[in-house]
Design a protein around this motif. Structure first.
Motif, PDB file in Angstrom:
ATOM      1  N   ARG A 145       0.831  -1.218   0.000  1.00 14.14           N
ATOM      2  CA  ARG A 145       0.000   0.000   0.000  1.00 14.14           C
ATOM      3  C   ARG A 145       0.858   1.257   0.000  1.00 14.14           C
ATOM      4  N   VAL A 189      -3.981  -0.754  12.223  1.00 11.86           N
ATOM      5  CA  VAL A 189      -4.431   0.394  11.408  1.00 11.86           C
ATOM      6  C   VAL A 189      -4.532   0.006   9.931  1.00 11.86           C
ATOM      7  N   CYS A 190      -3.443  -0.532   9.400  1.00 19.42           N
ATOM      8  CA  CYS A 190      -3.414  -0.889   7.974  1.00 19.42           C
ATOM      9  C   CYS A 190      -3.908  -2.336   7.840  1.00 19.42           C
ATOM     10  N   PRO A 195      -8.686  -0.345   5.948  1.00 15.85           N
ATOM     11  CA  PRO A 195      -7.644   0.287   6.769  1.00 15.85           C
ATOM     12  C   PRO A 195      -8.105   1.672   7.233  1.00 15.85           C
ATOM     13  N   CYS A 197      -7.078   4.751   7.386  1.00 19.75           N
ATOM     14  CA  CYS A 197      -6.042   5.657   6.883  1.00 19.75           C
ATOM     15  C   CYS A 197      -6.066   7.008   7.583  1.00 19.75           C
ATOM     16  N   CYS A 200      -3.736   7.026  10.347  1.00 18.80           N
ATOM     17  CA  CYS A 200      -2.429   6.421  10.056  1.00 18.80           C
ATOM     18  C   CYS A 200      -1.294   7.441  10.145  1.00 18.80           C
ATOM     19  N   ARG A 203       0.353   8.398   6.593  1.00 18.54           N
ATOM     20  CA  ARG A 203      -0.590   8.663   5.498  1.00 18.54           C
ATOM     21  C   ARG A 203       0.039   9.543   4.419  1.00 18.54           C
ATOM     22  N   GLN A 214      -5.849   1.830  -1.689  1.00 19.38           N
ATOM     23  CA  GLN A 214      -5.500   1.036  -0.502  1.00 19.38           C
ATOM     24  C   GLN A 214      -6.390  -0.179  -0.290  1.00 19.38           C
TER      25      GLN A 214
HETATM   26 FE1  SF4 Z   1      -2.188   1.644   5.228  1.00 11.55          FE
HETATM   27 FE2  SF4 Z   1      -3.863   3.688   4.834  1.00 11.55          FE
HETATM   28 FE3  SF4 Z   1      -1.684   4.004   6.308  1.00 11.55          FE
HETATM   29 FE4  SF4 Z   1      -1.469   3.700   3.693  1.00 11.55          FE
HETATM   30  S1  SF4 Z   1      -2.473   5.409   4.760  1.00 11.55           S
HETATM   31  S2  SF4 Z   1      -0.210   2.694   5.248  1.00 11.55           S
HETATM   32  S3  SF4 Z   1      -3.126   2.265   3.279  1.00 11.55           S
HETATM   33  S4  SF4 Z   1      -3.438   2.685   6.773  1.00 11.55           S
END
Ligand code: SF4
Length: 325
Positions: A145, A189-190, A195, A197, A200, A203, A214
């Motif tokens: 991702r 989280v992911c 997920p 995001c 995150c 992000r 994603q």
């Molecule tokens: Fe995973 Fe979303 Fe973080 Fe990217 S932004 S690493 S897809 S949780």
């Protein structure tokens, strides 16, 4: 990866704030305890492992006690966790430690029964601070991702490429915390589905999030079935007609239009088309936009007259045909 420093710093600072208090994290320099926890956690949830971990270690507190115990006793302490070959291998590996001394190098740990690349890297980095990236399913998913890479994670070639990226990202001063942070990110989280995001820490560094892919990643191709992949192809043109391109990640020696929307403004949708490469069925949305004077890392302006001599990927050719009609 571009911006690896920012990725590391954000991930580690997030991990320090949110890390779960787990029994094996209270003894981070004890390789024996880390090893037992890693083996128990294979195919088993954290909550289910905790009571087994504590009972097992109070009965077998070190390699010698495990190696000298009757096999039935070891299996009885494992009963309920399943996959009994793991327990047998633990005992076999304990008997491979001369004098009950846990080995100190990655290669020696990797040579023990039942230990693969992932477990050896996890134990070596967490217990001894050795710079080895631990790559499990969680980490493969995060990398697919973050890099917006549609490679099939079942294929050895993709796994080797992702392992090289994990190694490049690894914080060599704090490899144990970094590995645990990657796994924690993937576990909490992911996650495989939906997920979160918005919560995150990486992000801004995540190309999958920027491209909105994603939820389609990682790609896993099973039994010859076709995988659906959705990508956004970006056509950024300068006033003199030069196009923004980058060396292709999938096809060595080829060039392609970028798939990443970060840093592109005044977006305008051009159209979409389908494309199939072996088991991957792509739906390609094509957008047009402008970038500032600073181009995204890894891309460069290529004059229109040079295009004819550059090997362009078919997806990029099809995207350009939509605007050159
Ligand atoms: Fe995973 Fe979303 Fe973080 Fe990217 S932004 S690493 S897809 S949780």
């Amino acid at each position: 990866m571009e911006a690896a420093g920012a990725f590391r710093a954000k991930l580690l600072s997030w991990y320090r704030n949110v890390r779960r208090d787990l029994p094996w994290r209270r003894t981070p320099t004890d390789p024996y305890r880390i090893w037992i926890s890693e083996i128990m956690l294979q195919q088993t949830r954290v909550a289910a492992v905790i009571p087994y971990y504590e009972r097992f270690l109070s009965r077998f507190p070190n390699p010698l006690s495990l190696a000298s115990a009757p096999e039935q006793d070891v299996l009885a302490h494992w009963a309920g966790l399943g996959y009994y070959s793991r327990a047998r291998n633990l005992q076999k590996a304990a008997s491979q430690m001369p004098g009950g001394e846990f080995p100190r190098t990655y290669d020696e740990i990797r040579a023990l029964s039942g230990i693969g690349d992932y477990t050896a890297a996890a134990v070596a980095s967490i217990a001894y601070g050795l710079p080895y990236a631990a790559v499990d399913g969680n980490v493969l998913r995060v990398i697919a991702r973050v890099e917006n890479d549609p490679g099939d994670i079942k294929s050895p070639k993709t796994r080797a490429r992702f392992a090289a990226i994990a190694d490049e990202l690894l914080d060599r001063d704090q490899p144990g915390d970094f590995n645990q942070a990657m796994m924690e990110l993937g576990a909490t989280v992911c996650t495989p589905k939906n997920p979160t995001c918005l919560l995150c820490p990486v992000r801004e560094e995540c190309k999958g999030f920027a491209a909105g892919t994603q939820n389609q990643l990682p790609i896993k191709i099973r039994d010859g079935r076709t995988a659906e992949v959705h990508i956004t192809v970006v056509i950024a043109e300068r006033d003199d007609g030069a196009l923004l391109l980058r060396p292709s990640k999938q096809l060595a020696g080829f060039w392609e239009l970028p798939f990443d929307l970060a840093g592109v403004r005044d977006l305008e949708r051009v159209g979409s088309f389908g494309h199939q490469i072996t088991f991957r069925k792509y739906t390609c949305d094509v957008v047009r936009g402008r970038v500032g004077r600073k181009v995204p890392v890894g891309t460069e302006w290529v004059a229109r007259e040079r295009l004819a001599e550059l090997p362009l990927t078919t997806i990029s050719k099809k995207a350009l045909r939509l605007v050159d009609r």
